[in-house]
Structures are given as C-alpha cells and as structure tokens.
Design an enzyme around this catalytic site. Structure first.
Site: not given
Lengths: 505, 152
Positions: B83, B90-92, B145
C-alpha cells in the site's frame, strides 16, 4: 487573537453566555452545522467593533497541565463547554461540531469509536461535576504577554477579560482607525499615527514608540567632549556631566551673567559670591513657596470657618440689637435697665460679651445699642472656643440666678412665718378682749333685769288688789318676778347662767 | 490558530516522550513536520532500516487529516509495502477523509504506520505503481483510494 480576519474555517467563538445556555439544552447537530459556514470578513469586523473579543478557552494557559481525563481529544486542551455522546465519549462542543461537519452529511460517527450518532438525541448534556471541575481549573489571563498577571479559576476568565483586564485589546477610540489598542491606553486616544523615532529616525507608530528602538542602545560619542556612551544616556550626559558643554553660572538666578564651558564655570563658581549664595537663595525661595502653598488652604479654611461662624451668629441672634428676641433674657443685664429695676444682687458681667474677644460695651440705657460687635470684623480666634465660652458664661449665670432664687424664697418664707405668728397673737388678744366685754355686758344685763324685777314686785306688793286689766305678759312677768323675788333680792353676779343665756343673747 | 494550538500541544508531548522506534526529526513550523520510524520486531523486510515520514498539516488540522508520505533521503528509503507507492504516497484509510478522525494525532499515525509495516510480509508495491508514480499529479489527499484490503 488579533488576526480574526485571517481565513480559517473555524469561526470566532460566539458569545459565551448565549452558547452556554444553548449547550445545556442539548445541541441538535443539524442546526450546529450552519455555525461552521464561514462568516464574511466584514461581519467579523463589525462585530468586534462593538465589543471586546471574548477569551478563547482553547487558547488559555493553565498554571498546571489539566488532568488528562479533562482533555478533549480533538483540541488537546481542557474541555470547553463539553458535550457527551451516547458512547460516553466527551468533546468540546465546538470541536465536535467541527469534527462532525467534516463528516458525511447523512452518516455521523463518534470521532473516537466511530459509532454512529443519532442527531435527534445527541449530543447529551454532561454531568454537573465535570463542569465544576473544569470551572475550577486555574488559568492565566490571556493577556499575560501584554503584562497582565491575573491568575484565577477558569470560570472567572470571561468576566476578567471582558470587564476588568486593562490589557484587553479594544477598538481604537478613533472610528476611522481600525487597529486595536489596550484598554488602559483607550483614554489616550488614537495612538496609531506614525512618528519618527528620535534616535534612529525610522517611522514607527506612537503606540510602539514607548518600547523604543534598537538604535537607542547603540553607542555614540558625545558631540562636545567625544566621550563614548549609549545613545540613551546622551541627553543626561550633556545636561549634567559633559565638561565641554556651555552652561551658565550657578548664580544666574541671582544675577550672574557668566556663560562658559562647564569646567570654566566650575572654576568661576568657587569665586563668584552669587554662585555661593545661590543655593541659599534657592532654598529660601523654595521655603517661601512651600509656606505660600501651605498658607493658601489655611486662608480658605479660615474663610469657611468665618462663614460658618456668621451663620451660627445669625441663628443665635437673628437681629442685632433686638433684645426681645434674645433667647435668654437676663434680668440683671445692665443693658436692660429700662425694663427691669436695677439689680439688687451683685452686678454680673454681660455674658454676651466675653471679655477676651469682645470689646467691652459701656453700660447705657440706649435701647438701640448693638449688643454685638461689627460682624464684618470677626472677633474670635476660634468659633468653637467662643461658643464654649458663651456656654460657660450662660451656665454660670443660670446657677447664680438659681442661688439667688433660693435665697429669696427662704427669706420670703421666714417673713411670712413671722407675720403669721404676729397675726395669730393679735387674734388671741382680740378674742380675749371680746370675751371679757361679753361678760361685762352679761353682768350689766342681768343687773338691769334684777332691778326691773324688783321694781315690779314692789309695785304689786303695794297694791293689794290686782287689777284685772293686767296684761298676760305682765302676769307672766309678775309670776316670774314673784318667784325670783323670794330668792334674789339683790342681783347676784354669775359668770354663766345657762338658763338665761338664750334669753339674753 | 486552531491547528497551531493543537500542534503546539502535540509537539510539547512529542518532545517530552515518544513510543519506541519513533523520533522527531524536524518540527520548525506548524505546516510540515518530519518523523523517523523504525520497525521494532525482527521482520526481515524492514530490519535495521529507518523510514522518514513527512507530515503536512492544513489550517483545518485536526478536523482535516494531515498529508503523510514517506520521504526518500540518502539514509532513508521508501519501505516495501503493497500500500506504499514508490514515490512515498501511502494508501491507508486512516489518512483519508473517510477514515480520518480528529482524535488521531501525529503519534498515533506513526504507531499505525509502524504496525502496518510490521504486519506485512510481501515485498511488493501496489498494483500499477509505475503508472501512478509517473502520471500522478494529484496531492495525496485528493486521490480517492479504494480500500479493499481489510487486513491492514
């Protein structure tokens, strides 16, 4: 706090009181969303013109870090008007409003646990004890940096800032001016004009000038003596110390005309008689000024006292020279010799004229004579003293009169008693005389009766035949005479004869 | 004002005490901070490496999430993670508008990222990493996202 116009999505806090009132009733989330819409810049400006900006509780500085249980997780400061969600999570009211405003319009969740919120029911009011604990947190004044050293419970900070704090920023008194100024400088008028610093000649605002500039602490050399010193001290140096600057002789006040450099003047002053005398002159001058200054209030005081005295005098003696209106008439007053006979007792001084303060009034029969001195010339040292003297004299006079009265009374009593005694004696004598006269009369009466009876019995005894023409009275008297003729031939003197008394008298 | 007040409080706390593996590198203003994180356990992917995080705060922080990316420097690489894009983005969900909550703070984000790395075992980039890195001109906060991985 001053940059209220900077673009930020969080509006300035509303009035604390009104929002507190609504918070206790529970705040519907839908309504509160509108709070988050940014108010126009103009609106904020106009609002702050009207009143001071209330303190922002989030920006308060606490004397000790507040208990971590009392800290809002969103703003990380102690709760401000906290509310509660059904999941028992607490937030500041405004923090929660802002946090929920950022969420999806249909689905609101608790910022801590993401449990969904029922906007009809939540947020809930909080227990009173939490509010109390928050109110008791001790904070510093928001204006601490400006110089305020106020420290107290948080509940009082609003009133302090809005009412009492001298360092609160308020709108400049000049309506054209839009800048803020401390409350304590408000009366000085608008200080937001540009002046030039006298040290560095840079333009700065009058308000900031008091603080001074950097240049003022830089060093500079004296233009007269070339000594190095701080720019701040230059003026004092030139005025008092610098040996090269041209100054007048100390004796200038008394007339010395010398002007020269300070060193020369010091030399000169040793010989100059005027400079020697100058301090004494100055001292005398100062003393005179002090005395005059002290004299002035005294003179005013005397004036006031005189006024009061003449008022009192007028009250006591409404019309000068009018004896009838005199509150206490003194029969012994020589001034009143017309109305009363001359005093038989000791002559008393006129109590209206205390000898210490009044010129003596010569005794005279003139009724129009003024018993009082000229009012334009106040004769008293002290008003109170005069009144006291007057009072004492009056009291003496009264007691003297009282003594005289008792004296006279005693004498009169004695005289009356003596008179009574004499009259009594005389009456007794008279009584006795009357008695003796009565007895004399009695004896004479009985003697006359005796004689008349004996004469009658002699006449009846001489004529043997009693005439029938004798009257009844004659018969009665003859029988009476017949009875007495046998016992009393000669009148017998008796002191009292009860049987005859009623006949005789 | 709101953001700086809160950030000043956070900074005070960070300077005072930090969880293990997290260090404060730079916090000169209330707009951008840098933090270093290390993974504390023996995960071979991240062992003995230090990663630098860049936090960018908006005026609306903490209502709005901060922008958090990994920063590549001579000493700190971008960690391998399905991620984390190779440009550091950052894909969070925690850092997205939907997943963000104002109760989070810098420290909690660091701890979350630590645990995100710890639990990972795959040395790979997100799918389409090359294209994304080459063509993306958006700022991380504006990227929408799609969160599909619920194991993170």
């Amino acid at each position: 706090m001053s940059t209220m116009s900077s673009p930020e999505p969080i509006p300035p806090p509303n009035d604390r009181r009104s929002s507190r009132a609504s918070s206790s009733a529970g705040l519907p989330v839908n309504n509160s969303l509108s709070v988050a819409t940014e108010p126009s810049d103009l609106l904020v400006r106009r609002k702050s013109r009207l009143s001071k900006i209330p303190p922002d509780v989030h920006l308060l500085e606490y004397t000790s870090p507040p208990d971590s249980n009392l800290v809002c997780l969103i703003c990380h400061s102690a709760f401000d008007r906290p509310v509660q969600l059904a999941c028992q999570h607490y937030f500041c009211r405004e923090c929660l409003v802002h946090a929920l405003a950022a969420q999806h319009i249909e689905h609101k969740t608790c910022p801590t646990c993401r449990r969904s919120i029922d906007p009809e029911r939540e947020p809930l009011p909080i227990p009173k004890i939490i509010e109390t604990m928050l109110d008791e947190l001790v904070v510093r004044c928001p204006n601490t940096k400006s110089g305020c050293d106020w420290v107290d419970q948080r509940a009082n900070v609003h009133d302090h800032v809005m009412l009492y704090c001298e360092y609160t920023q308020v709108e400049c008194p000049n309506h054209e001016c839009r800048l803020a100024i401390s409350q304590k400088d408000f009366h000085k008028g608008c200080l937001h004009y540009t002046v030039s610093c006298e040290h560095c000649h840079t333009a700065m605002m009058k308000r900031d000038l008091e603080v001074g500039c950097v240049v003022s602490v830089s060093s500079i050399s004296c233009p007269h003596c070339a000594a190095d010193l701080l720019r701040l001290d230059l003026k004092a140096h030139v005025k008092d110390i610098c040996p090269k600057v041209v100054v007048p002789c100390q004796g200038a006040v008394v007339g010395c005309t010398l002007r020269a450099e300070r060193t020369e003047v010091v030399e000169h002053e040793r010989a100059c008689p005027m400079a020697t005398m100058a301090p004494h002159f100055r001292e005398q001058q100062a003393r005179i000024e002090r005395s005059e200054a002290r004299l002035e209030p005294l003179a005013r005081k005397v004036g006031i006292l005189e006024d009061g005295l003449s008022n009192i005098t007028n009250m006591l003696y409404p019309a000068n020279g009018d004896h009838s209106s005199f509150p206490v008439t003194n029969p012994l007053d020589p001034n009143n010799s017309d109305a009363f006979p001359p005093a038989p007792l000791m002559p008393t001084p006129d109590f209206r004229l205390p000898p210490a303060s009044f010129p003596p009034v010569p005794p005279s029969n003139d009724q129009s004579q003024t018993p009082f001195t000229n009012p334009t010339q106040p004769p008293f040292d002290s008003q109170v003293h005069h009144l006291l003297t007057l009072h004492d004299t009056l009291r003496d006079e009264v007691s003297r009169i009282a003594n005289a009265l008792t004296d006279v009374e005693g004498r009169t009593n004695m005289m009356i008693l003596n008179e009574n005694q004499r009259v009594k004696d005389e009456m007794l004598h008279t009584n006795a005389a009357i008695n003796s006269m009565r007895m004399q009369l009695h004896w004479l009466m009985s003697a006359t009766l005796q004689q008349r009876n004996s004469a009658a019995s002699r006449a009846t005894g001489g004529s043997t035949s009693a005439s029938g023409s004798g009257s009844g009275t004659q018969g009665a008297s003859s029988s009476l005479g017949a009875r007495g003729s046998g016992t009393l031939h000669a009148p017998i003197r008796r002191l009292s004869d009860s049987t005859r008394q009623d006949v005789k008298l | 004002m709101f953001a700086s007040k809160r950030l000043s409080k956070e900074l005070l706390k960070l300077q005072d005490k930090l969880p293990p593996g997290i260090t404060l590198v730079k916090a000169d203003n209330f707009e951008e901070w840098q933090m270093d994180i290390r993974v504390m356990d023996d995960n071979p992917l991240y062992k003995d490496e230090v990663y630098r995080l860049k936090f960018s705060f908006s005026q609306s922080y903490p209502i709005e999430a901060p922008e958090v990316t990994f920063l590549r420097t001579p000493t700190t690489p971008i960690p391998w993670h399905p991620h984390v894009y190779s440009n550091g983005i950052i894909c969070l969900d925690l850092l997205d508008r939907q997943g963000w909550s104002p109760v989070h703070n810098v420290e909690s984000i660091c701890v979350s990222l630590q645990s995100m790395l710890t639990s990972n075992t795959k040395k790979e980039r997100p799918p389409g990493d090359e294209n994304f890195v080459r063509y993306n001109t958006q700022r991380p906060r504006d990227i929408s996202f799609v969160f599909h991985d619920n194991q993170v």
